[in-house]
Design a protein around this motif. Structure first.
Motif, short mmCIF file in Angstrom:
data_model
loop_
_atom_site.label_atom_id
_atom_site.label_comp_id
_atom_site.label_asym_id
_atom_site.label_seq_id
_atom_site.Cartn_x
_atom_site.Cartn_y
_atom_site.Cartn_z
N PRO A 168 1.11 -1.11 0.36
CA PRO A 168 -0.58 0.08 0.35
C PRO A 168 0.66 1.05 -0.39
CG PRO A 168 -0.81 -1.54 1.67
CD PRO A 168 1.28 -2.08 1.62
N LEU A 169 0.36 2.05 -0.45
CA LEU A 169 0.94 3.69 -0.53
C LEU A 169 1.50 4.10 1.23
CD1 LEU A 169 -0.64 5.31 -2.58
CD2 LEU A 169 0.23 4.30 -3.25
N ALA A 170 2.79 3.94 0.97
CA ALA A 170 3.28 4.17 2.66
C ALA A 170 2.52 5.26 3.47
CB ALA A 170 4.76 4.48 2.56
N ASN A 171 1.53 6.28 2.83
CA ASN A 171 1.63 7.44 3.49
C ASN A 171 0.03 7.55 3.51
OD1 ASN A 171 3.41 9.41 4.94
ND2 ASN A 171 4.39 9.19 3.21
N SER A 172 -0.25 6.18 3.35
CA SER A 172 -1.81 6.48 3.38
C SER A 172 -2.64 5.65 4.60
CB SER A 172 -2.82 5.27 1.88
OG SER A 172 -2.39 6.67 1.02
N PHE A 173 -2.11 5.96 5.56
CA PHE A 173 -2.62 5.87 7.25
C PHE A 173 -4.75 5.84 7.02
CE2 PHE A 173 0.94 7.66 7.69
CZ PHE A 173 1.90 7.15 8.70
N LEU A 174 -4.80 5.03 7.73
CA LEU A 174 -6.10 4.47 7.43
C LEU A 174 -6.78 5.05 8.72
CD1 LEU A 174 -5.59 0.76 5.90
CD2 LEU A 174 -6.24 2.77 4.93
N GLU A 175 -8.13 5.19 9.13
CA GLU A 175 -9.12 5.09 9.73
C GLU A 175 -9.29 3.40 10.99
OE1 GLU A 175 -10.77 7.48 11.77
OE2 GLU A 175 -10.00 8.71 10.07
N PRO A 176 -9.18 2.79 11.31
CA PRO A 176 -9.69 1.58 11.94
C PRO A 176 -10.49 0.96 11.57
CG PRO A 176 -8.91 3.11 13.86
CD PRO A 176 -9.11 4.34 12.54
N ALA A 177 -10.73 -0.07 10.83
CA ALA A 177 -12.30 -0.78 10.37
C ALA A 177 -12.04 -2.38 10.87
CB ALA A 177 -11.90 -0.62 9.13
N ASP A 178 -12.57 -2.62 9.96
CA ASP A 178 -13.42 -4.15 10.55
C ASP A 178 -12.25 -5.05 9.38
OD1 ASP A 178 -15.03 -3.52 12.76
OD2 ASP A 178 -16.55 -3.61 11.92
N SER A 179 -12.61 -4.51 8.78
CA SER A 179 -11.79 -5.25 7.78
C SER A 179 -11.15 -4.18 6.48
CB SER A 179 -12.92 -5.84 6.80
OG SER A 179 -12.80 -6.46 5.44
N TYR A 180 -9.96 -4.85 6.55
CA TYR A 180 -8.96 -3.68 5.26
C TYR A 180 -8.79 -4.62 3.61
CZ TYR A 180 -8.22 -1.24 8.96
OH TYR A 180 -8.01 -0.93 10.82
N ASP A 181 -10.14 -5.21 3.44
CA ASP A 181 -9.48 -5.99 2.18
C ASP A 181 -9.01 -4.90 0.86
OD1 ASP A 181 -9.91 -8.27 3.57
OD2 ASP A 181 -12.08 -8.92 2.89
N ASP A 182 -10.11 -4.00 0.54
CA ASP A 182 -10.44 -2.96 -0.25
C ASP A 182 -9.01 -2.27 -0.01
OD1 ASP A 182 -11.27 -1.35 1.61
OD2 ASP A 182 -13.06 -1.10 0.96
#
Ligand code: TYD
Ligand code: ZN
Length: 423
Positions: free
Chosen positions: A33-47
């Motif tokens: 994944p892109l190294a600065n694309s921090f994500l919101e916590p989620a149940d699934s990161y499949d996408d």
């Protein structure tokens, strides 16, 4: 072209410096994944999107380049990277401003343009020494933040057309600055042409990039991520600028980001003659093996070694019941964790001073980012120092953690454990 129909990733074809197409494969880390694309916590990161990450070296000019170029609209319009407000970086920026002024006799009131000006911290340092400034940065939120601190910023990519627009509206620049942005740009030939047009005859383009020789010598493979399209030696930059009416006139080596070079470029019809350090560094690069395939193959071998040794070390600690967390949530940490296959099974959390990253999870590994205070209240047995480029500053301020029996795992240039005994 319509933004929605444009391909998000392009495979490299000819060399962006010399137009050559004889590439040596160096490393390939698979899709990440892109190294600065921090994500919101989620149940699934499949996408979660991931893109191939690999490096090749041009056998003609020895540019090291990513194999795949991600569309900058995808990378930078919603960008989380904020220049670190560390003591090290603040000092560095003052140093850069003074260096540019003193080496190239910048008169007070000179017009300084910075590409990739982020939140305007570097240009503020130029204002402090009496310069007129203009920032150019496509990250709209950051450009707004810069405006608030009094640094006028065009919310755009620096490009040939942008350079001409600045020239028309503001006049020629005495100094154009590009700090840790040049390596992010695909069409650097167009930038060189734009810079040449925007510079006044005695103007100087100061480019700061991570130094390819430091990366090769110190195994800094984690500085490879989708934003870093190019890894430059002085010789390679000399080839590039020489093709566009410019020439390298001075070079300064710097410690930031694991070893960088500040390369000063003048117009080839300008008053600045190349200083002896330029040829000296190009010779040193040749002696180092810049032009030999073996140099890159050996680097790849050492990287593979770290990719085995580091996860084995961390897993053996976890198996012994030790608690491990990350220190820092830099982009490079995400390459390191991705290549090593480390994630939430090994690291409980990672602490970082950047407010924007708090409460999010790291791309790829999904390790939660916590505040430094959280780390103080829940100290692990080991911190994996993802922000190893600040080792000195961080280890210096974490004496208490060490004196209480905590340890650091410093991953680069070789996985090493630091305890209070090493202070
Ligand atoms: P940076 O060096 O800018 O790396 P990259 O270009 O790989 O993203 O990032 C350093 C990160 O470390 C940044 O997120 C801030 C963080 N940090 C801390 O959390 N504590 C510290 O004391 C320092 C110096 C940095
Ligand atoms: Zn090339």
């Amino acid at each position: 072209m319509n933004e929605d129909t444009r391909e998000p990733v392009r495979l490299i074809d000819t060399c962006r410096v010399c137009d050559g197409n004889d590439w040596q494969e160096v490393v390939s880390f698979g899709p990440l994944p892109l190294a600065n694309s921090f994500l919101e916590p989620a149940d699934s990161y499949d996408d979660e999107p991931a893109y191939p990450l690999g490096v090749v070296s041009c056998r003609s000019c020895r540019l090291m380049s990513l194999t795949h170029v991600v569309d900058p609209e995808v990378l930078y319009r919603r960008y989380f990277y904020v220049t670190s407000d560390s003591r090290t970086m603040a000092e560095h920026m003052r140093h850069v401003a003074a260096l540019c002024r003193d080496r190239f006799a910048l008169p007070a009131g000179s017009f300084v343009v910075e590409m990739g000006s982020n939140t305007g911290q570097q240009l503020s340092a130029f204002q402090d020494i009496g310069m007129r400034t203009l920032g150019v940065d496509p990250a709209r939120d950051l450009a707004a933040a810069a405006g608030e601190r009094g640094v006028e910023t065009l919310p755009d990519f620096f490009s040939g057309p942008t350079a001409r627009r600045v020239l028309k509206e503001y006049g020629p620049a005495r100094l154009i600055l590009g700090r840790h942005v040049f390596a992010h740009i695909d069409n650097i030939a167009e930038i060189a042409v734009g810079v040449r047009e925007l510079l006044e005859p005695a103007g100087v383009f100061a480019v700061e990039v991570p130094y390819a020789l430091d990366m090769l010598e110190h195994n800094e493979f984690d500085t490879i991520y989708h934003e870093h399209l190019s890894y430059f030696a002085v010789d390679t930059l000399a080839t590039l600028f020489g093709r566009h009416g410019l020439r390298v006139v001075d070079v300064e080596r710097l410690a930031v980001h694991g070893g960088s070079i500040l390369v000063f470029v003048g117009r080839d019809d300008g008053p600045w003659e190349p200083r002896p350090v330029v040829d000296r560094m190009r010779e040193q690069e040749r002696d180092f093996g810049l032009f030999e395939d073996a140099t890159y193959a050996e680097f790849a071998g050492r990287v593979a070694g770290i990719g085995e040794k580091l996860p084995a070390l961390v897993r053996s600690l976890v198996a012994d019941g030790k608690r491990v967390a990350g220190y820092g949530a830099p982009a490079k940490g995400n390459t390191l964790l991705g290549v090593c296959g480390l994630g939430t099974d090994e690291l409980e959390f990672s602490i970082d001073t950047t407010v924007l990253k708090h409460g999010r999870v790291l791309p790829g590994s999904h390790i939660p980012v916590r505040t430094p205070e959280y780390g103080k209240e829940n100290p692990p047995d080991y911190y994996l120092l993802l922000a190893w480029n600040y080792a000195e500053e961080i280890i210096g301020k974490e004496r208490e953690f060490l004196e209480n029996g905590g340890r650091f795992i410093v991953p680069i240039p070789e996985p090493t454990i630091v305890s209070a005994d090493d202070l």
